[in-house]
Design a protein around this motif. Sequence first.
Motif, PDB file in Angstrom:
ATOM      1  N   ILE A 149      90.617-100.208  22.737  1.00 45.30           N
ATOM      2  CA  ILE A 149      89.661-100.218  21.631  1.00 45.30           C
ATOM      3  C   ILE A 149      89.875-101.431  20.736  1.00 45.30           C
ATOM      4  CG2 ILE A 149      88.704 -98.923  19.705  1.00 45.30           C
ATOM      5  CD1 ILE A 149      88.343 -97.596  22.447  1.00 45.30           C
ATOM      6  N   ASP A 150      91.065-101.522  20.132  1.00 47.68           N
ATOM      7  CA  ASP A 150      91.325-102.605  19.182  1.00 47.68           C
ATOM      8  C   ASP A 150      91.240-103.979  19.838  1.00 47.68           C
ATOM      9  OD1 ASP A 150      91.804-100.509  17.466  1.00 47.68           O
ATOM     10  OD2 ASP A 150      93.996-100.680  17.551  1.00 47.68           O
ATOM     11  N   SER A 151      91.556-104.048  21.116  1.00 48.45           N
ATOM     12  CA  SER A 151      91.543-105.337  21.829  1.00 48.45           C
ATOM     13  C   SER A 151      90.142-105.844  22.132  1.00 48.45           C
ATOM     14  CB  SER A 151      92.308-105.195  23.147  1.00 48.45           C
ATOM     15  OG  SER A 151      91.593-104.330  24.033  1.00 48.45           O
ATOM     16  N   GLY A 152      89.138-104.963  22.019  1.00 48.73           N
ATOM     17  CA  GLY A 152      87.775-105.349  22.363  1.00 48.73           C
ATOM     18  C   GLY A 152      87.410-105.093  23.812  1.00 48.73           C
ATOM     19  N   THR A 153      88.312-104.454  24.570  1.00 47.33           N
ATOM     20  CA  THR A 153      88.033-104.197  25.983  1.00 47.33           C
ATOM     21  C   THR A 153      86.819-103.293  26.151  1.00 47.33           C
ATOM     22  OG1 THR A 153      90.377-104.432  26.533  1.00 47.33           O
ATOM     23  CG2 THR A 153      89.001-103.300  28.128  1.00 47.33           C
ATOM     24  N   LEU A 154      86.703-102.264  25.333  1.00 42.66           N
ATOM     25  CA  LEU A 154      85.538-101.376  25.427  1.00 42.66           C
ATOM     26  C   LEU A 154      84.256-102.155  25.172  1.00 42.66           C
ATOM     27  CD1 LEU A 154      85.106 -97.814  23.952  1.00 42.66           C
ATOM     28  CD2 LEU A 154      83.354 -99.542  23.602  1.00 42.66           C
ATOM     29  N   THR A 155      84.235-102.923  24.112  1.00 47.15           N
ATOM     30  CA  THR A 155      83.027-103.677  23.765  1.00 47.15           C
ATOM     31  C   THR A 155      82.662-104.668  24.852  1.00 47.15           C
ATOM     32  OG1 THR A 155      83.549-103.467  21.409  1.00 47.15           O
ATOM     33  CG2 THR A 155      82.000-105.181  22.035  1.00 47.15           C
ATOM     34  N   SER A 156      83.662-105.326  25.423  1.00 44.27           N
ATOM     35  CA  SER A 156      83.402-106.292  26.492  1.00 44.27           C
ATOM     36  C   SER A 156      82.792-105.610  27.707  1.00 44.27           C
ATOM     37  CB  SER A 156      84.698-106.998  26.870  1.00 44.27           C
ATOM     38  OG  SER A 156      84.495-107.870  27.957  1.00 44.27           O
ATOM     39  N   SER A 157      83.369-104.473  28.087  1.00 38.07           N
ATOM     40  CA  SER A 157      82.829-103.729  29.222  1.00 38.07           C
ATOM     41  C   SER A 157      81.399-103.292  28.952  1.00 38.07           C
ATOM     42  CB  SER A 157      83.717-102.514  29.507  1.00 38.07           C
ATOM     43  OG  SER A 157      83.091-101.641  30.424  1.00 38.07           O
TER      44      SER A 157
END
Length: 470
Positions: free
Chosen positions: A431-439
Motif C-alpha cells: 500500500i504505502d509503496s504504491g504497488t496497489l496504485t501501480s497495479s
Amino acid sequence: MAIRRGPINALVLGLAALVGLVGCSSSGGVSASSSQMAATALTAGTVFDSSQVHQIGVEVNQDDVTAMLADYLSTGDKEWLTATVAIDGTEFDNVGIKLKGNSSLKGISADAAPQDLPWRIKLDKYTDGANLDGFTDFTVRANSTATSLNEAVALDLLRSSGLASEDAVESSFSVNGSDSQLRLVVQNLDEQWVTENFPDAGSDSVLYKAEADGNWNWLGADGDYSGSFDIEAGPDDYAPLIRLLNLVNNGTSDELAAQLPDLLDLNSFATYLAFEELINNSDDIDGPGNNSYLFWDSSTQKFRIVAWDHNLAFGQTPNGGRGDGGRPGGNMPSGMPSDMQGGNVPSGMPTDMPSGAQGGGQGGGPQGGAAPSGMPTDMPSGAQPSGGGQGGGMPGGGMGGNNPLVTAFEANSDWAALKDQAASDLQSGLIDSGTLTSSLDTWVSVVTSSGLVDESTITSEADAIRAYAS
C-alpha cells in the motif's frame, strides 16, 4: 493466424523493482521468490500477457449446454463438453469445457446464457499435447463487477506479497457468436502451475482443493475426505492432510504449539491471513466459500495454503456490479429480482453500509462490512438467488468463520504476532509503496482499451479499489 504479441507488461517491471528493493524473505513477508518472478516474466508476449485484452470465442452445441445444465441442477455433476475454441486467432478443435465453480453456480437456471457462466477450458482434454504458448488450462471467472479489476489487482498483490498466485488476463469472451463480454481469465491450478510456482518441491507433493460444500472435520484415520478435498495434482495421497486435520481438530494447545510448525509453513500462513484482511476479502479459507488450496511439499514435509478466488476482494458483494455495469445489453435476465439489478442491495440486506462495503471482508479494509451468513460469494451474471436442484439456493458448506486451522493459529499468541508483523509488512510493501496504485493503473488502461465497459463504470470501480491506497 498467429497469436498476437504484446509488449512486456509494465507491472512485471514494477514487481521486479519491488523485489530488488525488499529482497527475498524466508519470513513470508512482502517479497517474491526468483522462481515466482520468473513465472511472471514468462507470460510476457503469451496468452497470459496481461498488457492486452485477449480474444476468446467458444463454439459449442447449445442443446448439449442445456442438457448439461439440467443434469448439473439435478445431480450436481459437472460434465465435460466438446467445443471449438479460438484464442487470439488460434483455433482449437475437440477442446474440453465444463462448468467451473461451486458457489458461483448457485441459483443458475437450465436456460442460463453460456456466455455468462464460469467455465474451465482445457485444450488438451481430448487432444494430447494441445497447448497455446505452453498453457493448456484456463478458467473464465465470474465476478460481481463489470471490470474484474478487484480480482486482477488482488492477484498482482498476492504475487507481490511473496505468496503463490495465478496468471490472469482480461478477455473479450463470447459463446456461439454472442456479444462479447469482458471476462477475467485465470490460470487453473494443476500440475503445470505447481511446477511453475514450486519448482523445488518433491516429486510426490500433493495439491489439494478445499471444496466449497466441504468442511475441515475430522472423520477418523480411515475416513473418506474426498468429498471435502479434491486432489488437483500429485499422487492420490490423503495421509498428510489427515495428519493436519487430526491435529487442528483434536490437538491440545500444547500439542498444536509443538507439532503445527512441523506441518505448516507458519510464516507463509501468517502472510496469507494478513493479506486476505488487507484486501478485505471475506471469501477466503475461513469464509462461506471455503476457498483455498493446500499444497503439501514432500521435500519440506509442510503445507502451504494457496489463495484462490478473489472476485470479492476489496469489499465486493455477490452480483454487486453485474447489473447494467457497462456490458452490452447488460440488464439482469428475466426472473432476477429487481432489487438486485444494477448492483442494488437485495431486500433484507443492511442498507446503511458504506458504498462498496456490503459483504466486505474481515475488517482489513476501509469498509470492513461483513457478508451475511451463507450468502453465495461469486454468482455469475444470469444467476438467480434461489432455485431448485443441486445448483439452487445458498451454499451448503463452507467454514463461515469456523476453520479449525485459522482458529488454532490465531489462538496462539506467538503465531498471532507473526500475523500482526505480516500485516505491517504488507501495508508498507503493497500500500504505502504504491504497488496497489501501480497495479490498478495498469489494469485500468487494459480494461479501457477493450471498449467493452463504459468509462464511468471503470472509473467508479477503480475508485472503490483506489480508496484502499489511502
